[in-house]
Design a protein around this motif. Structure first.
Motif, PDB file in Angstrom:
ATOM      1  N   GLN A   1       0.823  -1.207   0.000  1.00  0.00           N
ATOM      2  CA  GLN A   1       0.000   0.000   0.000  1.00  0.00           C
ATOM      3  C   GLN A   1       0.863   1.265   0.000  1.00  0.00           C
ATOM      4  N   ALA A   2       2.130   1.144   0.428  1.00  0.00           N
ATOM      5  CA  ALA A   2       3.039   2.300   0.439  1.00  0.00           C
ATOM      6  C   ALA A   2       3.329   2.808  -0.970  1.00  0.00           C
ATOM      7  N   ILE A   3       2.993   2.026  -1.992  1.00  0.00           N
ATOM      8  CA  ILE A   3       3.183   2.468  -3.373  1.00  0.00           C
ATOM      9  C   ILE A   3       2.351   3.717  -3.658  1.00  0.00           C
ATOM     10  N   VAL A   4       1.214   3.863  -2.978  1.00  0.00           N
ATOM     11  CA  VAL A   4       0.350   5.022  -3.222  1.00  0.00           C
ATOM     12  C   VAL A   4       0.147   5.853  -1.963  1.00  0.00           C
ATOM     13  N   ASN A   5       0.976   5.641  -0.957  1.00  0.00           N
ATOM     14  CA  ASN A   5       0.701   6.300   0.318  1.00  0.00           C
ATOM     15  C   ASN A   5       1.955   6.955   0.901  1.00  0.00           C
ATOM     16  N   LEU A   6       1.754   7.648   2.023  1.00  0.00           N
ATOM     17  CA  LEU A   6       2.807   8.407   2.675  1.00  0.00           C
ATOM     18  C   LEU A   6       3.533   7.569   3.715  1.00  0.00           C
ATOM     19  N   ASN A   7       4.750   7.995   4.029  1.00  0.00           N
ATOM     20  CA  ASN A   7       5.491   7.433   5.152  1.00  0.00           C
ATOM     21  C   ASN A   7       5.254   8.372   6.336  1.00  0.00           C
ATOM     22  N   LEU A   8       4.384   7.970   7.247  1.00  0.00           N
ATOM     23  CA  LEU A   8       4.005   8.837   8.358  1.00  0.00           C
ATOM     24  C   LEU A   8       4.290   8.180   9.705  1.00  0.00           C
ATOM     25  N   PRO A   9       4.683   8.971  10.702  1.00  0.00           N
ATOM     26  CA  PRO A   9       4.869   8.407  12.050  1.00  0.00           C
ATOM     27  C   PRO A   9       3.557   8.124  12.754  1.00  0.00           C
ATOM     28  N   ILE A  10       2.522   7.801  11.970  1.00  0.00           N
ATOM     29  CA  ILE A  10       1.246   7.346  12.514  1.00  0.00           C
ATOM     30  C   ILE A  10       1.091   5.853  12.256  1.00  0.00           C
ATOM     31  N   VAL A  11       1.549   5.406  11.086  1.00  0.00           N
ATOM     32  CA  VAL A  11       1.421   4.000  10.694  1.00  0.00           C
ATOM     33  C   VAL A  11       2.782   3.311  10.630  1.00  0.00           C
ATOM     34  N   THR A  12       3.783   3.989  10.087  1.00  0.00           N
ATOM     35  CA  THR A  12       5.098   3.388   9.866  1.00  0.00           C
ATOM     36  C   THR A  12       5.698   2.769  11.127  1.00  0.00           C
ATOM     37  N   PRO A  13       5.559   3.384  12.314  1.00  0.00           N
ATOM     38  CA  PRO A  13       6.097   2.722  13.514  1.00  0.00           C
ATOM     39  C   PRO A  13       5.569   1.310  13.724  1.00  0.00           C
ATOM     40  N   MET A  14       4.312   1.069  13.327  1.00  0.00           N
ATOM     41  CA  MET A  14       3.753  -0.265  13.505  1.00  0.00           C
ATOM     42  C   MET A  14       4.330  -1.257  12.496  1.00  0.00           C
ATOM     43  N   MET A  15       4.692  -0.793  11.321  1.00  0.00           N
ATOM     44  CA  MET A  15       5.368  -1.685  10.378  1.00  0.00           C
ATOM     45  C   MET A  15       6.723  -2.099  10.949  1.00  0.00           C
ATOM     46  N   TRP A  16       7.477  -1.126  11.494  1.00  0.00           N
ATOM     47  CA  TRP A  16       8.770  -1.452  12.095  1.00  0.00           C
ATOM     48  C   TRP A  16       8.590  -2.375  13.297  1.00  0.00           C
ATOM     49  N   PHE A  17       7.518  -2.199  14.042  1.00  0.00           N
ATOM     50  CA  PHE A  17       7.250  -3.067  15.187  1.00  0.00           C
ATOM     51  C   PHE A  17       7.063  -4.506  14.737  1.00  0.00           C
ATOM     52  N   TRP A  18       6.186  -4.734  13.758  1.00  0.00           N
ATOM     53  CA  TRP A  18       5.892  -6.102  13.328  1.00  0.00           C
ATOM     54  C   TRP A  18       7.068  -6.729  12.600  1.00  0.00           C
ATOM     55  N   LEU A  19       7.820  -5.941  11.869  1.00  0.00           N
ATOM     56  CA  LEU A  19       9.004  -6.484  11.216  1.00  0.00           C
ATOM     57  C   LEU A  19      10.030  -6.902  12.276  1.00  0.00           C
ATOM     58  N   SER A  20      10.216  -6.068  13.285  1.00  0.00           N
ATOM     59  CA  SER A  20      11.163  -6.379  14.361  1.00  0.00           C
ATOM     60  C   SER A  20      10.748  -7.633  15.114  1.00  0.00           C
ATOM     61  N   VAL A  21       9.458  -7.759  15.397  1.00  0.00           N
ATOM     62  CA  VAL A  21       8.946  -8.943  16.093  1.00  0.00           C
ATOM     63  C   VAL A  21       9.178 -10.196  15.247  1.00  0.00           C
ATOM     64  N   GLY A  22       8.895 -10.092  13.950  1.00  0.00           N
ATOM     65  CA  GLY A  22       9.088 -11.241  13.066  1.00  0.00           C
ATOM     66  C   GLY A  22      10.527 -11.708  13.040  1.00  0.00           C
ATOM     67  N   ILE A  23      11.461 -10.774  12.932  1.00  0.00           N
ATOM     68  CA  ILE A  23      12.883 -11.142  12.902  1.00  0.00           C
ATOM     69  C   ILE A  23      13.317 -11.703  14.253  1.00  0.00           C
ATOM     70  N   SER A  24      12.763 -11.168  15.336  1.00  0.00           N
ATOM     71  CA  SER A  24      13.069 -11.710  16.663  1.00  0.00           C
ATOM     72  C   SER A  24      12.638 -13.171  16.763  1.00  0.00           C
ATOM     73  N   LEU A  25      11.439 -13.483  16.250  1.00  0.00           N
ATOM     74  CA  LEU A  25      10.953 -14.862  16.269  1.00  0.00           C
ATOM     75  C   LEU A  25      11.820 -15.767  15.395  1.00  0.00           C
ATOM     76  N   VAL A  26      12.259 -15.244  14.258  1.00  0.00           N
ATOM     77  CA  VAL A  26      13.137 -16.015  13.368  1.00  0.00           C
ATOM     78  C   VAL A  26      14.453 -16.330  14.065  1.00  0.00           C
TER      79      VAL A  26
END
Length: 552
Positions: free
Chosen positions: A519-544
């Motif tokens: 969805q970022a192809i048509v959207n902004l990088n905002l500190p409203i949503v982007t922090p949650m992407m970094w959160f879930w990516l970090s959690v996923g790598i931690s589990l890996v």
């Protein structure tokens, strides 16, 4: 005999030392992880729901909330780590601190850093270089002339990633808490679709703006981007869940997210939904249970559209209404037939799953390959329609889809214009800025100083972002940093998908990151949503990482 006694005594002493050392490591790890858990709990509960003066300062409120939580976590963890290093030096002669710092030596980088880690380091380093060489150093560092996504926030994201992915022992209840707050956020958005305004945010807004802001997030584009992450977590969890209660919980959350993302009335929802439904069969079709659950997902989604259509008819004087592709789908005369047909297929698959099937693994393998062919054919068909509509000028033959297939300056609420202009401006950059951009989140300065007159004449709007996260990064921090960011996203998802069977939360993490990234192809990088992407990516790598450590 005396020599044997000495050997046994030495072995016992060595075992005792190892026991003490393991106890020290376990204690330190538990304290650090517990601290991280506390701050992440605040992140998944306070951050998505907090507001101050309604939508008037929602961006600033979210930005500072995230900064306080993330910086607070980093500072407390840093202080605790320093104390533990001092204790280690005093009690254990610095054994553990020596091992820690030796892991950071260049010769050990291959063991220490993954492809995703390397990507994010390249992203951060070149964003830093971009900031230092920027003509607007202050603005590039803070992002105050844009959406606060300057180098300062990028640094917080990267530090957050390494702390969470390296030192957090994932607590499942934190991940479930994210879904609870996500459900609250979604339900508020659904009530806004019925114009109930339960938060009383719209009282001081102009009537023409009242329908483009919703829930505790703000603009509908940002709202649906956040809901896309919630939907990705719920759908990925539903796909991989093992227990009955857990499966039902994820199904309920996924269904609510379907309602919320459609009622958000933003076109970026199509990309997130399309990516999710296209991706999941590659992992779900490997088992009969996965095939059944995918059928349930698809049937539920179509049923949700039908339910929204019924509600639109029943409450026509209350609802905002659908005027996009979802409106086309809801108005499709064959929708009720499609709903019934999909549930019949689900029933048939259920009966098939209850029977023992010979060569089940081989059949599932064929289905995965067949799905790959279908996706490839669909992509080619879309490209063919785009080519036909734009090059051959046959857009009219596609009816209501014409506005999505024919690209012009007005495409996507003038995204066509700002994308075209952005790439034209990039071509005119001097070589230094082609490599490093003009600094993080300086797009607004570039646009207003470079083509303000043309922008107002063509669109009547002032763009301070490219409305495409990847084009934005290209212009502001350069192609090398952009490549590092893409390697970070793709490499992380690839690592998660490889081991998703080990933990259902891993697939939830990967799907959430995928939904955000598309969805970022048509959207902004905002500190409203982007922090949650970094959160879930970090959690996923931690589990890996935890999975790899368990296999050693």
């Amino acid at each position: 005999m005396r020599k044997k006694n000495k050997t046994e005594a030495f072995a016992m002493a060595k075992t005792e030392n190892r026991r003490v050392e393991d106890s020290f490591v376990t204690t330190c790890s538990s304290i650090i992880s517990g601290t991280i858990t506390f701050f992440l709990f605040m992140l998944v509960t306070i951050f998505p729901l907090i507001y101050h003066r309604g939508y008037a300062d929602i961006l600033e409120t979210k930005y500072w909330t995230y900064c306080v939580i993330a910086i607070g976590m980093a500072v407390v963890v840093g202080v605790l780590a320093l104390i533990m290093l001092l204790i280690d030096k005093k009690e254990n002669s610095g054994i553990y601190s020596g091992e820690f710092f030796s892991a950071l030596k260049p010769r050990n980088w291959k063991k220490t850093f993954s492809l995703a880690d390397a990507g994010v380091i390249v992203f951060w380093v070149f964003a830093g270089i971009s900031t230092l060489q920027s003509e607007w150093l202050y603005e590039a560092f803070w992002g105050n002339e844009g959406r606060y996504s300057g180098f300062f926030l990028i640094t917080i994201y990267v530090v957050f990633y390494f702390i969470v992915s390296r030192y957090w022992n994932v607590k499942n209840w934190i991940l479930e808490t994210f879904l609870v707050s996500g459900m609250i956020l979604c339900l508020i958005g659904i009530t806004d679709y019925f114009q109930l305004d339960v938060l009383n945010f719209r009282g001081n807004m102009r009537p023409e703006q009242s329908t483009i802001f919703t829930s505790t997030i703000g603009n509908i584009n940002t709202y649906t981007a956040y809901v896309a992450v919630v939907m990705g977590v719920a759908a990925g969890g539903f796909a991989a869940a093992k227990g009955k209660i857990q499966t039902i919980w994820y199904y309920v959350c996924m269904t609510v997210a379907f309602f919320a993302i459609i009622m958000g009335c933003s076109d970026n929802a199509y990309l997130a939904l399309g990516a999710m439904f296209a991706f999941l069969p590659f992992v779900m079709f490997s088992t009969k249970k996965g095939i059944l659950r995918y059928g349930v997902m698809a049937a539920t989604f179509v049923t949700v559209i039908q339910c929204i259509d019924w509600m639109n008819q029943a409450f026509a004087d209350m609802v905002i209404g659908l005027d996009s592709l979802f409106g086309i789908l809801a108005g499709f005369s064959g929708l009720p037939v499609a709903v019934c047909g999909l549930w019949v297929i689900v029933g048939a698959v259920y009966l098939w799953c209850r029977r023992e099937t010979k060569n089940e693994e081989k059949i599932c393998g064929y289905l995965v390959k067949a799905w790959g062919i279908i996706v490839a054919a669909a992509i080619l068909a879309v490209f063919g329609m785009v080519f036909d509509a734009n090059v051959n000028g046959n857009g009219a033959r596609y009816g209501a889809l014409e506005k999505y297939l024919v690209f012009s300056d007005s495409w996507g609420t003038d995204r066509g214009y700002i994308w075209r202009k952005s790439l034209e401006v990039y071509q005119e950059f001097p070589i230094l800025h082609k490599l490093f951009g003009y600094g993080p989140d300086t797009f607004g300065i570039l646009a207003t100083r470079g083509f303000m007159g043309d922008m107002l004449e063509k669109t009547g709007l002032v763009f301070d972002t490219a409305h495409n996260e990847y084009i934005q990064y290209l212009l502001t921090i350069g192609p090398i940093a952009l490549l590092g960011y893409l390697v970070f996203l793709i490499g992380s998802c690839n690592s998660m998908v490889k081991v998703y069977r080990k933990n259902p939360y891993i697939l939830a993490c990967a799907t959430a990151v995928l939904c955000y990234g598309v969805q970022a192809i048509v959207n902004l990088n905002l500190p409203i949503v982007t922090p949650m992407m970094w959160f879930w990516l970090s959690v996923g790598i931690s589990l890996v990482r935890r999975n790899r450590e368990c296999q050693r």
